[in-house]
Design a protein around this motif. Structure first.
Motif, short mmCIF file in Angstrom:
data_model
loop_
_atom_site.label_atom_id
_atom_site.label_comp_id
_atom_site.label_asym_id
_atom_site.label_seq_id
_atom_site.Cartn_x
_atom_site.Cartn_y
_atom_site.Cartn_z
N TYR A 271 29.06 44.22 44.40
CA TYR A 271 28.99 42.78 44.53
C TYR A 271 29.24 42.20 45.81
O TYR A 271 29.17 40.92 45.80
CB TYR A 271 30.36 42.30 43.44
CG TYR A 271 29.97 42.71 42.12
CD1 TYR A 271 28.72 42.15 41.24
CD2 TYR A 271 30.81 43.70 41.56
CE1 TYR A 271 28.76 42.69 39.88
CE2 TYR A 271 30.46 44.06 40.26
CZ TYR A 271 29.40 43.75 39.35
OH TYR A 271 29.46 44.06 38.31
N GLY B 119 39.99 45.11 40.90
CA GLY B 119 40.82 45.55 39.63
C GLY B 119 41.98 45.40 40.17
O GLY B 119 42.64 44.76 41.03
N LEU C 266 41.04 45.65 32.62
CA LEU C 266 42.74 45.87 32.50
C LEU C 266 43.39 44.51 33.47
O LEU C 266 44.36 44.26 33.14
CB LEU C 266 43.18 47.23 33.20
CG LEU C 266 44.62 47.38 33.36
CD1 LEU C 266 45.37 47.44 32.03
CD2 LEU C 266 45.01 48.56 34.20
N SER C 267 42.71 44.36 34.67
CA SER C 267 43.34 43.41 35.61
C SER C 267 43.06 42.07 34.84
O SER C 267 43.92 41.05 35.17
CB SER C 267 42.73 43.48 36.87
OG SER C 267 41.72 43.11 37.05
N ALA D 127 46.89 42.95 35.05
CA ALA D 127 47.27 43.34 36.27
C ALA D 127 47.15 41.98 37.32
O ALA D 127 48.19 41.78 37.80
CB ALA D 127 46.46 44.41 37.11
N ILE E 10 47.31 38.90 36.24
CA ILE E 10 48.13 37.64 35.70
C ILE E 10 49.72 37.80 35.65
O ILE E 10 50.20 38.97 35.51
CB ILE E 10 47.70 37.40 34.36
CG1 ILE E 10 45.92 37.42 34.20
CG2 ILE E 10 48.35 35.87 33.76
CD1 ILE E 10 45.32 36.33 34.94
N LYS F 234 53.35 39.58 39.49
CA LYS F 234 53.83 40.73 40.04
C LYS F 234 52.95 41.54 40.82
O LYS F 234 51.63 41.77 40.50
CB LYS F 234 54.24 41.82 38.95
CG LYS F 234 55.47 41.33 38.00
CD LYS F 234 55.71 42.77 36.94
CE LYS F 234 56.84 42.68 36.13
NZ LYS F 234 56.53 43.79 35.12
N SER G 60 29.51 46.36 34.63
CA SER G 60 29.08 47.57 35.52
C SER G 60 30.40 48.50 35.29
O SER G 60 30.40 49.64 35.88
CB SER G 60 29.19 47.04 36.92
OG SER G 60 30.18 46.20 37.26
N1 NAD Z 1 50.81 43.74 38.53
C1 NAD Z 1 50.92 43.77 37.11
O1 NAD Z 1 51.47 43.04 36.42
C2 NAD Z 1 49.98 45.18 36.72
C3 NAD Z 1 49.87 45.24 35.22
C4 NAD Z 1 49.18 46.33 34.72
C5 NAD Z 1 48.59 47.13 35.63
N2 NAD Z 1 48.72 46.94 37.06
C6 NAD Z 1 48.26 47.94 38.15
O2 NAD Z 1 46.86 47.95 38.05
C7 NAD Z 1 46.39 49.24 38.53
C8 NAD Z 1 45.09 49.59 37.62
O3 NAD Z 1 44.32 48.71 37.62
P1 NAD Z 1 42.72 48.96 37.13
O4 NAD Z 1 42.75 49.70 35.81
O5 NAD Z 1 42.13 47.65 37.23
O6 NAD Z 1 42.39 49.91 38.14
P2 NAD Z 1 41.25 49.96 39.55
O7 NAD Z 1 41.91 48.69 40.38
O8 NAD Z 1 41.56 51.17 40.19
O9 NAD Z 1 39.94 49.95 39.09
C9 NAD Z 1 39.33 51.05 38.50
C10 NAD Z 1 38.14 51.38 39.01
O10 NAD Z 1 36.99 50.58 38.80
C11 NAD Z 1 36.47 50.14 40.03
N3 NAD Z 1 35.94 48.72 39.80
C12 NAD Z 1 36.66 47.68 40.02
N4 NAD Z 1 35.76 46.79 39.32
C13 NAD Z 1 34.70 47.03 38.87
C14 NAD Z 1 33.51 46.51 38.14
N5 NAD Z 1 33.39 45.16 38.16
N6 NAD Z 1 32.58 47.47 38.13
C15 NAD Z 1 32.55 48.78 38.35
N7 NAD Z 1 33.62 49.20 38.92
C16 NAD Z 1 34.76 48.68 39.09
C17 NAD Z 1 37.36 50.16 41.13
O11 NAD Z 1 36.70 50.63 42.16
C18 NAD Z 1 38.05 51.50 40.52
O12 NAD Z 1 37.56 53.01 40.88
C19 NAD Z 1 47.56 50.24 38.31
O13 NAD Z 1 47.98 50.54 39.81
C20 NAD Z 1 48.73 49.51 37.72
O14 NAD Z 1 49.88 49.79 38.29
C21 NAD Z 1 49.67 45.96 37.46
#
Ligand code: NAD
Length: 342
Positions: free
Chosen positions: A45, A92, A120-121, A125, A127, A130, A160
């Motif tokens: 992107y 993410g 997931l984010s 994550a 929002i 934290k 994607s």
């Molecule tokens: N702060 C919070 O309240 C909170 C809550 C839940 C989870 N988390 C944390 O979030 C993390 C997991 O987040 P996640 O699942 O987003 O993982 P991530 O950020 O690792 O993303 C997952 C994978 O997808 C890829 N990616 C990201 N956006 C993409 C897109 N649009 N298209 C293709 N690929 C893409 C990334 O490069 C990565 O390989 C964990 O470390 C967890 O502890 C935090």
């Protein structure tokens, strides 16, 4: 586009569901901006990023550590970033957790915002304020609470995401329905296929409903002293399982929710038939619902849970679908429950 707001102790956070990465520039207060992103998101992107300096990090849970923070702080110094700058995390959960921590600590804090790029984010994550990193096997053990000024959830970016990363987000969506909104659970039962096929309308509704729940809970209890603990439904076992099996967060939360539902049945709260509906929905969403685990290792990992208070874990259980409760369970009691379950 749907809009929501969260007021936390460090400021107000505005959430834009259905806004576009392309429009990010409209949300930036001025031109002193640094972007933090990961290698995959940049590859896909970069052309849509506004043209500011970009700090690229690696990807995966393994890079969510102090070394990555060091690398970013060094870059910020090299780029002569001062307190007047604005930091944007585009990525993410890992990028958001890291960028939020960096922005909140560099020079005692600079303003920041996110463009959230995974399901997931978007539902979790990015929002709620934290952030943090892992340390010596302890997940998110170094971090703080600090609200981003804005979060843009661009649904088109989800197209994607690979199947595994995409389905990860559904565990959290199911969780919200289980702890607060039975009608949302029914909607998921009826529409899981469309959701899995990335139907934008269905996704927008699920993300919005999830964030209504999360934002209401965070408004009431930002620092997780009571109500916010309910957001940990399924997470006590999930964190332990993630460590033991290297499962993704969503996979581990899915199994954790099945275990917590079963414990809710054993404790006389939840109907067995409802526990079965939960298991079936998660299975239909292609999430795992069981795993053979090593009892001793699980107990050891449960003891590492940062939410533990001495010997007591605030364990989230279900009274019924859409209604959670928190029971104080000792590690010893949990050990007995695990032995019985096995
Ligand atoms: N702060 C919070 O309240 C909170 C809550 C839940 C989870 N988390 C944390 O979030 C993390 C997991 O987040 P996640 O699942 O987003 O993982 P991530 O950020 O690792 O993303 C997952 C994978 O997808 C890829 N990616 C990201 N956006 C993409 C897109 N649009 N298209 C293709 N690929 C893409 C990334 O490069 C990565 O390989 C964990 O470390 C967890 O502890 C935090």
């Amino acid at each position: 586009m749907e809009k929501l707001a969260i007021s936390g102790s460090t400021g107000k956070s505005k959430i834009f569901i259905g806004e576009k990465l392309n429009n990010l520039k409209n949300y930036l207060p001025h031109n002193r901006v640094v972007i933090i992103t990961d290698i995959n998101v940049k590859k896909l992107y970069y052309d849509f990023f506004p043209k500011y300096r970009v700090i690229e990090i690696g990807e995966g849970e393994k890079i969510k550590n102090l070394e990555t923070l060091n690398f970013i702080y060094e870059k910020l110094l090299e780029y002569e970033v001062d307190r007047s700058f604005f930091i944007v995390g585009i990525g993410g959960g890992i990028v958001c957790d890291i960028a939020g921590f960096i922005a909140s600590t560099y020079m005692r804090g600079v303003d920041f915002g996110f463009v959230s790029t995974t399901l997931l984010s978007q539902v979790d994550a990015s929002i709620g304020g934290k952030n943090g990193v892992n340390f010596q096997g302890y997940k998110n053990i170094i971090g703080l609470f600090s609200q981003p000024q804005f979060v843009i959830c661009d649904l088109e970016l989800l197209q994607s995401l690979n199947k595994n990363e995409f389905k990860n987000g559904f565990a959290e969506i199911v969780k919200y329905s289980l702890i607060k909104n039975g009608a949302m659970f029914n909607f998921l039962e009826e529409n899981y296929l469309k959701a899995l096929n990335k139907d934008v309308e269905i996704l927008e509704r699920l993300i919005f409903d999830s964030l209504i729940i999360k934002s209401a809970i965070v408004k009431k209890d930002e620092k997780e002293r009571g109500e916010r603990r309910k957001l940990n439904f399924g997470h006590t076992f999930a964190h332990a399982l993630e460590k033991q099996f290297g499962l993704s967060h969503g996979e581990a939360v899915s199994i954790g929710m099945v275990i917590a539902s079963n414990i809710s049945v054993v404790r006389g709260y939840l109907e067995h038939s409802d526990a079965e509906r939960i298991r079936l929905l998660l299975k239909n969403l292609s999430l795992p619902v069981n795993i053979e685990f090593d009892k001793k290792l699980i107990i050891k990992n449960l003891k590492k849970d940062k939410k533990r208070e001495g010997d007591i874990i605030n364990f989230v259980l279900l009274k019924n679908i859409g209604n959670a409760t928190i029971d104080k369970i000792s590690i010893k009691e949990l050990e007995e429950i695990i032995n019985d379950m096995c």
